[in-house]
Design a protein around this motif. Structure first.
Motif, mmCIF file in Angstrom:
data_model
loop_
_atom_site.group_PDB
_atom_site.id
_atom_site.type_symbol
_atom_site.label_atom_id
_atom_site.label_comp_id
_atom_site.label_asym_id
_atom_site.label_seq_id
_atom_site.Cartn_x
_atom_site.Cartn_y
_atom_site.Cartn_z
ATOM 1 N N ARG A 103 0.852 -1.170 -0.224
ATOM 2 C CA ARG A 103 -0.164 0.071 -0.146
ATOM 3 C C ARG A 103 0.766 1.234 -0.112
ATOM 4 O O ARG A 103 0.560 2.168 0.389
ATOM 5 N N CYS A 104 2.065 1.370 -0.847
ATOM 6 C CA CYS A 104 2.915 2.399 -0.654
ATOM 7 C C CYS A 104 2.479 3.524 -1.652
ATOM 8 O O CYS A 104 3.074 4.575 -1.603
ATOM 9 N N ARG A 106 -0.165 5.358 -2.144
ATOM 10 C CA ARG A 106 -0.673 6.626 -1.585
ATOM 11 C C ARG A 106 0.174 7.403 -1.131
ATOM 12 O O ARG A 106 0.115 8.633 -1.388
ATOM 13 N N ALA A 107 1.300 6.991 -0.307
ATOM 14 C CA ALA A 107 2.515 7.897 -0.090
ATOM 15 C C ALA A 107 3.273 8.256 -1.261
ATOM 16 O O ALA A 107 3.539 9.693 -1.032
ATOM 17 N N CYS A 220 7.608 8.783 4.738
ATOM 18 C CA CYS A 220 6.471 7.830 5.346
ATOM 19 C C CYS A 220 7.012 6.993 6.138
ATOM 20 O O CYS A 220 8.394 6.734 6.394
ATOM 21 N N LEU A 228 2.667 0.092 4.715
ATOM 22 C CA LEU A 228 2.850 1.712 4.875
ATOM 23 C C LEU A 228 1.873 1.909 6.087
ATOM 24 O O LEU A 228 0.468 1.097 6.149
ATOM 25 N N ALA A 230 1.747 5.264 7.873
ATOM 26 C CA ALA A 230 1.374 6.772 7.479
ATOM 27 C C ALA A 230 2.173 7.441 6.768
ATOM 28 O O ALA A 230 3.561 6.884 6.359
ATOM 29 N N TYR A 231 1.896 8.617 6.117
ATOM 30 C CA TYR A 231 2.928 9.149 5.337
ATOM 31 C C TYR A 231 2.554 10.752 5.235
ATOM 32 O O TYR A 231 1.506 11.237 5.824
ATOM 33 N N ASP A 242 -2.580 5.607 6.872
ATOM 34 C CA ASP A 242 -3.143 4.943 5.722
ATOM 35 C C ASP A 242 -4.430 4.187 5.860
ATOM 36 O O ASP A 242 -4.617 3.653 7.058
ATOM 37 N N GLU A 243 -5.097 4.091 4.832
ATOM 38 C CA GLU A 243 -6.438 3.621 5.134
ATOM 39 C C GLU A 243 -6.757 2.226 5.193
ATOM 40 O O GLU A 243 -7.730 1.500 5.574
ATOM 41 N N ARG A 297 -7.486 15.450 3.603
ATOM 42 C CA ARG A 297 -7.585 13.999 3.937
ATOM 43 C C ARG A 297 -7.938 13.908 5.148
ATOM 44 O O ARG A 297 -7.847 14.322 5.896
#
Length: 404
Positions: A103-104, A106-107, A220, A228, A230-231, A242-243, A297
Protein backbone atom coordinates in the motif's frame (compact mmCIF):
# COMPACT_ATOMS: atom_id res chain seq x y z
CA UNK A 1 -14.65 -0.21 11.40
CA UNK A 2 -16.95 -1.93 8.88
CA UNK A 3 -14.09 -4.20 7.84
CA UNK A 4 -12.86 -4.87 11.39
CA UNK A 5 -15.22 -7.68 12.54
CA UNK A 6 -14.66 -9.52 9.26
CA UNK A 7 -10.91 -9.22 9.70
CA UNK A 8 -11.02 -10.48 13.29
CA UNK A 9 -13.15 -13.46 12.21
CA UNK A 10 -10.77 -14.17 9.31
CA UNK A 11 -7.73 -14.03 11.62
CA UNK A 12 -9.41 -16.47 14.01
CA UNK A 13 -10.32 -18.96 11.28
CA UNK A 14 -7.30 -18.75 8.95
CA UNK A 15 -4.39 -17.96 11.31
CA UNK A 16 -3.39 -20.57 13.88
CA UNK A 17 -1.74 -17.97 16.09
CA UNK A 18 -4.79 -15.72 16.27
CA UNK A 19 -7.10 -18.70 16.69
CA UNK A 20 -5.28 -19.13 20.01
CA UNK A 21 -4.71 -15.46 20.90
CA UNK A 22 -8.32 -14.47 20.19
CA UNK A 23 -9.99 -17.60 21.56
CA UNK A 24 -13.39 -16.73 22.99
CA UNK A 25 -13.62 -13.37 21.21
CA UNK A 26 -16.94 -12.74 19.46
CA UNK A 27 -15.67 -11.25 16.21
CA UNK A 28 -19.01 -9.69 15.22
CA UNK A 29 -18.93 -7.57 18.40
CA UNK A 30 -15.60 -5.92 17.51
CA UNK A 31 -17.18 -2.97 15.69
CA UNK A 32 -15.57 0.01 17.43
CA UNK A 33 -12.26 1.28 18.76
CA UNK A 34 -13.48 0.61 22.30
CA UNK A 35 -14.21 -3.02 21.42
CA UNK A 36 -10.87 -3.37 19.61
CA UNK A 37 -9.07 -2.06 22.72
CA UNK A 38 -10.32 -5.07 24.73
CA UNK A 39 -8.30 -7.48 22.57
CA UNK A 40 -4.74 -8.43 23.56
CA UNK A 41 -1.73 -6.65 22.08
CA UNK A 42 0.75 -8.94 20.32
CA UNK A 43 4.21 -7.39 20.36
CA UNK A 44 7.02 -7.98 17.91
CA UNK A 45 9.11 -10.00 20.36
CA UNK A 46 6.15 -12.34 20.92
CA UNK A 47 5.69 -12.83 17.17
CA UNK A 48 9.40 -13.62 16.84
CA UNK A 49 9.24 -16.07 19.77
CA UNK A 50 6.34 -17.93 18.12
CA UNK A 51 8.22 -18.08 14.83
CA UNK A 52 11.32 -19.43 16.53
CA UNK A 53 9.32 -22.01 18.47
CA UNK A 54 7.59 -23.21 15.30
CA UNK A 55 10.87 -23.45 13.37
CA UNK A 56 12.41 -25.45 16.21
CA UNK A 57 9.85 -28.17 15.52
CA UNK A 58 11.79 -29.03 12.37
CA UNK A 59 10.68 -30.07 8.88
CA UNK A 60 7.17 -29.05 7.88
CA UNK A 61 6.85 -26.40 10.59
CA UNK A 62 5.46 -22.94 9.87
CA UNK A 63 8.26 -20.31 9.64
CA UNK A 64 5.65 -17.56 10.16
CA UNK A 65 4.66 -18.90 13.57
CA UNK A 66 1.03 -19.35 12.57
CA UNK A 67 0.38 -15.67 11.82
CA UNK A 68 0.31 -15.72 7.99
CA UNK A 69 -2.56 -17.20 5.99
CA UNK A 70 -0.47 -17.67 2.83
CA UNK A 71 2.65 -19.67 2.04
CA UNK A 72 3.83 -22.18 -0.56
CA UNK A 73 3.44 -25.85 -1.43
CA UNK A 74 4.15 -28.00 1.62
CA UNK A 75 3.57 -25.18 4.13
CA UNK A 76 0.44 -26.39 5.90
CA UNK A 77 -2.56 -25.70 3.65
CA UNK A 78 -1.35 -22.27 2.62
CA UNK A 79 -0.21 -21.10 -0.80
CA UNK A 80 -0.17 -17.76 -2.56
CA UNK A 81 2.94 -16.02 -1.22
CA UNK A 82 4.76 -14.13 -3.96
CA UNK A 83 7.90 -13.47 -1.91
CA UNK A 84 9.20 -14.11 1.60
CA UNK A 85 11.55 -11.71 3.38
CA UNK A 86 13.86 -11.90 6.37
CA UNK A 87 14.29 -9.20 9.01
CA UNK A 88 16.77 -9.24 11.93
CA UNK A 89 15.93 -11.96 14.44
CA UNK A 90 15.62 -13.65 12.03
CA UNK A 91 11.94 -12.91 11.49
CA UNK A 92 10.15 -13.82 8.27
CA UNK A 93 7.42 -11.80 6.52
CA UNK A 94 5.31 -12.89 3.53
CA UNK A 95 4.37 -10.80 0.52
CA UNK A 96 1.00 -11.58 -1.05
CA UNK A 97 0.11 -11.42 -4.71
CA UNK A 98 -2.29 -8.49 -4.63
CA UNK A 99 -1.44 -5.25 -6.46
CA UNK A 100 0.40 -2.70 -4.31
CA UNK A 101 0.47 -5.29 -1.51
CA UNK A 102 2.33 -2.95 0.86
CA UNK A 103 0.00 0.00 0.00
CA UNK A 104 2.83 2.46 -0.72
CA UNK A 105 1.19 4.10 -3.76
CA UNK A 106 -0.76 6.54 -1.59
CA UNK A 107 2.45 7.82 0.07
CA UNK A 108 4.17 8.17 -3.30
CA UNK A 109 1.23 10.10 -4.74
CA UNK A 110 1.24 12.48 -1.76
CA UNK A 111 4.95 13.07 -2.42
CA UNK A 112 4.20 14.13 -6.01
CA UNK A 113 4.92 10.94 -7.96
CA UNK A 114 2.73 10.47 -11.03
CA UNK A 115 2.21 8.03 -13.91
CA UNK A 116 5.11 8.03 -16.34
CA UNK A 117 7.74 9.16 -13.82
CA UNK A 118 11.08 7.37 -13.71
CA UNK A 119 11.85 6.52 -10.09
CA UNK A 120 15.32 5.75 -8.74
CA UNK A 121 14.77 3.17 -5.97
CA UNK A 122 17.77 2.87 -3.65
CA UNK A 123 16.10 0.69 -1.01
CA UNK A 124 17.43 -2.83 -0.53
CA UNK A 125 16.09 -5.55 -2.82
CA UNK A 126 17.54 -8.49 -0.90
CA UNK A 127 16.47 -10.13 2.37
CA UNK A 128 14.32 -7.20 3.55
CA UNK A 129 11.20 -5.94 1.72
CA UNK A 130 11.85 -2.18 1.44
CA UNK A 131 12.85 -2.26 -2.24
CA UNK A 132 9.86 -4.40 -3.19
CA UNK A 133 7.52 -2.27 -1.07
CA UNK A 134 8.38 0.89 -2.95
CA UNK A 135 8.61 -0.76 -6.37
CA UNK A 136 5.11 -2.24 -6.12
CA UNK A 137 3.76 1.18 -5.08
CA UNK A 138 5.50 2.87 -8.00
CA UNK A 139 4.11 0.29 -10.42
CA UNK A 140 0.60 0.81 -9.05
CA UNK A 141 1.00 4.46 -10.11
CA UNK A 142 2.32 3.38 -13.54
CA UNK A 143 5.83 4.69 -12.81
CA UNK A 144 9.01 3.18 -14.26
CA UNK A 145 11.53 1.97 -11.65
CA UNK A 146 15.32 1.79 -11.69
CA UNK A 147 16.22 -0.79 -8.99
CA UNK A 148 19.38 0.82 -7.64
CA UNK A 149 19.41 -1.01 -4.32
CA UNK A 150 21.98 -0.10 -1.66
CA UNK A 151 25.64 0.83 -2.03
CA UNK A 152 27.54 1.23 -5.33
CA UNK A 153 27.39 5.00 -5.00
CA UNK A 154 29.40 5.69 -8.17
CA UNK A 155 27.24 3.42 -10.33
CA UNK A 156 24.01 4.77 -8.89
CA UNK A 157 25.12 8.34 -9.50
CA UNK A 158 26.09 7.42 -13.06
CA UNK A 159 22.62 5.95 -13.61
CA UNK A 160 21.03 9.15 -12.29
CA UNK A 161 23.08 11.26 -14.69
CA UNK A 162 22.34 9.08 -17.70
CA UNK A 163 18.72 8.12 -17.03
CA UNK A 164 17.62 11.47 -15.53
CA UNK A 165 15.00 10.14 -13.06
CA UNK A 166 12.15 12.36 -11.92
CA UNK A 167 12.14 11.08 -8.35
CA UNK A 168 14.07 9.19 -5.68
CA UNK A 169 12.95 6.69 -3.05
CA UNK A 170 15.30 5.46 -0.33
CA UNK A 171 16.88 6.66 2.89
CA UNK A 172 17.41 10.41 3.26
CA UNK A 173 21.06 9.95 4.22
CA UNK A 174 21.88 8.11 0.98
CA UNK A 175 20.12 10.80 -1.07
CA UNK A 176 22.25 13.42 0.72
CA UNK A 177 25.36 11.34 -0.03
CA UNK A 178 24.47 11.16 -3.73
CA UNK A 179 23.78 14.89 -3.91
CA UNK A 180 27.03 15.76 -2.11
CA UNK A 181 28.98 13.49 -4.45
CA UNK A 182 27.32 15.11 -7.48
CA UNK A 183 28.18 18.58 -6.18
CA UNK A 184 31.77 17.52 -5.46
CA UNK A 185 32.18 16.32 -9.05
CA UNK A 186 30.19 19.25 -10.52
CA UNK A 187 27.58 16.84 -11.91
CA UNK A 188 24.09 18.11 -12.66
CA UNK A 189 21.00 16.00 -11.93
CA UNK A 190 18.37 17.71 -14.08
CA UNK A 191 14.80 16.53 -13.66
CA UNK A 192 15.26 15.09 -10.15
CA UNK A 193 12.78 17.15 -8.14
CA UNK A 194 10.99 14.90 -5.65
CA UNK A 195 11.76 12.19 -3.10
CA UNK A 196 9.97 9.84 -0.73
CA UNK A 197 12.29 8.83 2.09
CA UNK A 198 11.95 6.38 4.98
CA UNK A 199 13.94 4.08 7.24
CA UNK A 200 15.61 6.96 9.11
CA UNK A 201 14.78 10.22 10.82
CA UNK A 202 14.15 13.08 8.41
CA UNK A 203 14.73 16.26 10.45
CA UNK A 204 13.86 19.68 9.01
CA UNK A 205 17.57 20.50 8.62
CA UNK A 206 18.06 17.56 6.27
CA UNK A 207 14.80 18.29 4.45
CA UNK A 208 15.96 21.89 3.89
CA UNK A 209 19.40 20.78 2.69
CA UNK A 210 17.78 18.53 0.08
CA UNK A 211 15.29 21.26 -0.88
CA UNK A 212 18.22 23.62 -1.51
CA UNK A 213 19.28 21.20 -4.28
CA UNK A 214 15.85 21.53 -5.93
CA UNK A 215 14.31 18.36 -4.49
CA UNK A 216 11.14 18.36 -2.37
CA UNK A 217 11.38 15.44 0.02
CA UNK A 218 8.57 13.78 1.97
CA UNK A 219 8.72 10.95 4.50
CA UNK A 220 6.63 7.89 5.21
CA UNK A 221 6.52 5.39 8.05
CA UNK A 222 6.34 1.72 7.12
CA UNK A 223 7.43 -1.62 8.57
CA UNK A 224 8.20 -5.05 7.15
CA UNK A 225 5.31 -6.55 9.13
CA UNK A 226 2.61 -4.05 8.21
CA UNK A 227 3.60 -2.17 5.07
CA UNK A 228 2.71 1.53 4.94
CA UNK A 229 1.38 2.94 8.21
CA UNK A 230 1.43 6.72 7.63
CA UNK A 231 2.77 9.31 5.20
CA UNK A 232 3.58 13.00 4.97
CA UNK A 233 1.67 15.50 2.82
CA UNK A 234 2.43 18.99 1.56
CA UNK A 235 0.78 20.36 4.72
CA UNK A 236 3.83 19.16 6.73
CA UNK A 237 1.59 18.67 9.77
CA UNK A 238 2.29 15.15 10.98
CA UNK A 239 1.75 11.94 9.01
CA UNK A 240 -1.65 10.83 7.67
CA UNK A 241 -2.53 7.24 8.62
CA UNK A 242 -3.00 4.89 5.69
CA UNK A 243 -6.53 3.63 5.11
CA UNK A 244 -5.46 -0.02 5.19
CA UNK A 245 -4.62 0.01 8.90
CA UNK A 246 -6.21 1.01 12.21
CA UNK A 247 -3.79 2.77 14.56
CA UNK A 248 -4.00 3.06 18.35
CA UNK A 249 -1.62 4.74 20.80
CA UNK A 250 -1.27 2.81 24.07
CA UNK A 251 0.69 3.23 27.27
CA UNK A 252 3.96 1.28 26.81
CA UNK A 253 3.80 -2.16 28.37
CA UNK A 254 -0.01 -2.24 28.27
CA UNK A 255 -2.90 -2.24 25.81
CA UNK A 256 -4.48 0.81 27.46
CA UNK A 257 -5.46 3.59 25.05
CA UNK A 258 -4.01 7.08 25.46
CA UNK A 259 -5.83 10.26 24.42
CA UNK A 260 -4.72 12.35 21.41
CA UNK A 261 -1.50 14.21 22.12
CA UNK A 262 -0.16 11.69 24.64
CA UNK A 263 3.00 9.88 23.50
CA UNK A 264 2.81 6.09 23.67
CA UNK A 265 3.39 2.87 21.76
CA UNK A 266 1.94 2.66 18.28
CA UNK A 267 -0.33 -0.41 17.94
CA UNK A 268 -1.60 -1.34 14.49
CA UNK A 269 -4.36 -3.61 13.19
CA UNK A 270 -3.74 -4.50 9.54
CA UNK A 271 -6.72 -4.99 7.23
CA UNK A 272 -4.66 -7.50 5.25
CA UNK A 273 -6.16 -10.95 4.63
CA UNK A 274 -2.74 -12.52 3.93
CA UNK A 275 -1.09 -11.36 7.15
CA UNK A 276 -3.93 -10.32 9.48
CA UNK A 277 -2.05 -8.80 12.39
CA UNK A 278 -4.56 -7.74 15.06
CA UNK A 279 -3.38 -5.13 17.59
CA UNK A 280 0.27 -5.57 16.66
CA UNK A 281 2.61 -3.60 18.92
CA UNK A 282 5.29 -2.00 16.75
CA UNK A 283 7.53 -1.01 19.65
CA UNK A 284 7.65 2.53 18.21
CA UNK A 285 6.52 5.70 19.98
CA UNK A 286 4.17 8.28 18.48
CA UNK A 287 1.10 10.37 19.33
CA UNK A 288 -2.21 11.04 17.62
CA UNK A 289 -2.81 14.58 16.39
CA UNK A 290 -6.23 16.20 16.82
CA UNK A 291 -8.25 17.32 13.81
CA UNK A 292 -7.82 16.60 10.12
CA UNK A 293 -5.03 17.24 7.65
CA UNK A 294 -5.30 20.68 5.97
CA UNK A 295 -5.03 18.91 2.59
CA UNK A 296 -8.54 17.52 3.09
CA UNK A 297 -7.49 13.93 3.75
CA UNK A 298 -9.86 12.53 6.36
CA UNK A 299 -7.78 9.77 7.96
CA UNK A 300 -6.32 10.51 11.43
CA UNK A 301 -2.74 11.71 11.78
CA UNK A 302 0.23 10.86 13.97
CA UNK A 303 3.22 13.01 14.86
CA UNK A 304 5.57 10.52 13.25
CA UNK A 305 8.26 8.26 14.68
CA UNK A 306 9.29 9.47 18.15
CA UNK A 307 11.61 6.72 19.40
CA UNK A 308 11.30 3.21 20.76
CA UNK A 309 8.75 2.04 23.32
CA UNK A 310 10.71 -1.03 24.43
CA UNK A 311 12.65 0.55 27.30
CA UNK A 312 13.63 -2.69 29.05
CA UNK A 313 16.62 -1.94 31.29
CA UNK A 314 18.97 -4.13 33.31
CA UNK A 315 19.25 -3.06 36.96
CA UNK A 316 21.56 -4.83 39.42
CA UNK A 317 21.82 -7.71 37.00
CA UNK A 318 18.06 -8.10 36.53
CA UNK A 319 15.82 -6.88 33.71
CA UNK A 320 13.06 -4.39 34.48
CA UNK A 321 10.31 -4.18 31.84
CA UNK A 322 7.71 -1.49 31.04
CA UNK A 323 5.06 -4.15 31.75
CA UNK A 324 6.25 -4.26 35.37
CA UNK A 325 5.91 -0.49 35.73
CA UNK A 326 2.41 -0.74 34.26
CA UNK A 327 1.55 -3.46 36.78
CA UNK A 328 2.67 -1.20 39.65
CA UNK A 329 0.47 1.62 38.33
CA UNK A 330 -2.52 -0.73 38.03
CA UNK A 331 -2.14 -1.72 41.69
CA UNK A 332 -2.46 1.91 42.77
CA UNK A 333 -5.31 3.80 41.03
CA UNK A 334 -4.11 7.00 42.72
CA UNK A 335 -1.24 7.11 40.18
CA UNK A 336 -2.13 9.08 37.06
CA UNK A 337 1.25 8.63 35.38
CA UNK A 338 4.60 7.14 36.37
CA UNK A 339 8.21 6.84 35.28
CA UNK A 340 10.89 4.57 36.72
CA UNK A 341 14.23 6.40 36.78
CA UNK A 342 17.39 4.30 37.07
CA UNK A 343 20.30 6.41 38.33
CA UNK A 344 23.74 6.13 39.88
CA UNK A 345 26.64 4.26 38.31
CA UNK A 346 26.86 0.79 36.83
CA UNK A 347 27.04 -1.81 39.63
CA UNK A 348 25.68 0.84 42.03
CA UNK A 349 22.19 1.36 40.61
CA UNK A 350 19.30 3.16 42.27
CA UNK A 351 15.65 2.99 41.19
CA UNK A 352 13.11 5.74 41.83
CA UNK A 353 9.49 5.59 40.72
CA UNK A 354 8.34 9.14 40.00
CA UNK A 355 4.54 9.10 40.20
CA UNK A 356 1.95 11.80 39.56
CA UNK A 357 -0.78 11.77 42.23
CA UNK A 358 -3.42 14.20 43.43
CA UNK A 359 -2.81 13.57 47.16
CA UNK A 360 0.89 12.87 47.95
CA UNK A 361 0.68 10.97 51.26
CA UNK A 362 3.60 9.13 52.83
CA UNK A 363 1.46 6.04 53.39
CA UNK A 364 0.78 5.85 49.66
CA UNK A 365 4.51 6.12 48.92
CA UNK A 366 5.18 3.23 51.27
CA UNK A 367 2.54 1.05 49.60
CA UNK A 368 3.96 1.83 46.16
CA UNK A 369 7.48 0.99 47.37
CA UNK A 370 6.21 -2.38 48.56
CA UNK A 371 4.69 -3.04 45.11
CA UNK A 372 7.99 -2.16 43.46
CA UNK A 373 9.77 -4.76 45.58
CA UNK A 374 7.12 -7.43 44.97
CA UNK A 375 6.94 -6.94 41.20
CA UNK A 376 10.60 -6.25 40.36
CA UNK A 377 12.24 -8.21 43.25
CA UNK A 378 14.33 -5.08 43.97
CA UNK A 379 14.07 -2.10 46.29
CA UNK A 380 13.07 1.24 44.83
CA UNK A 381 12.41 4.74 46.12
CA UNK A 382 9.16 6.58 45.43
CA UNK A 383 8.82 10.27 44.56
CA UNK A 384 5.27 11.63 44.48
CA UNK A 385 4.68 14.50 42.06
CA UNK A 386 1.87 16.87 41.19
CA UNK A 387 -0.16 16.01 38.06
CA UNK A 388 1.51 17.27 34.88
CA UNK A 389 5.05 17.10 36.28
CA UNK A 390 6.35 14.32 34.03
CA UNK A 391 7.24 15.12 30.40
CA UNK A 392 5.02 13.87 27.58
CA UNK A 393 7.62 11.77 25.77
CA UNK A 394 6.32 8.22 26.20
CA UNK A 395 9.11 7.14 28.54
CA UNK A 396 8.14 4.61 31.19
CA UNK A 397 11.71 3.68 32.16
CA UNK A 398 14.50 6.26 32.02
CA UNK A 399 18.12 5.14 32.25
CA UNK A 400 19.90 8.14 33.80
CA UNK A 401 23.04 6.30 34.89
CA UNK A 402 26.55 7.54 34.20
CA UNK A 403 28.62 5.23 32.01
CA UNK A 404 32.00 7.00 32.06
Amino acid sequence: MAALPRQVAHAQSASAAFAELLRGVEAQSVTSRAALATLPVTRKHELLARQQAARAEGAGSDPFGGFATIGWRGLLRAQGARRVFQSPGPQYEPEGAGPDYWRCARALFAAGFRAGDLVHNSFSYHLTPAGSMMESGCQALACTVFPGGVGNTELQLQAMVELRPHGYVGTPSFLKLLLDKAAEEAIALPGLNKALVSGEAFPPSLRDAIRARGIEGYQCYATADLGLIAYETEAREGLVIDEGVIVEIVRPGTGDLLPPGEVGELVVTALNADYPLIRFGTGDLSALLPGLCPTGRTAPRIKGWMGRADQTTKVRGMFVHPEQVAAIVRRHPEIAKARLVVSGEMANDAMTLRAEVQDPQQALAARIAQSIRELTKMRGEVELLAPGSLPNDGKVIEDARRYE
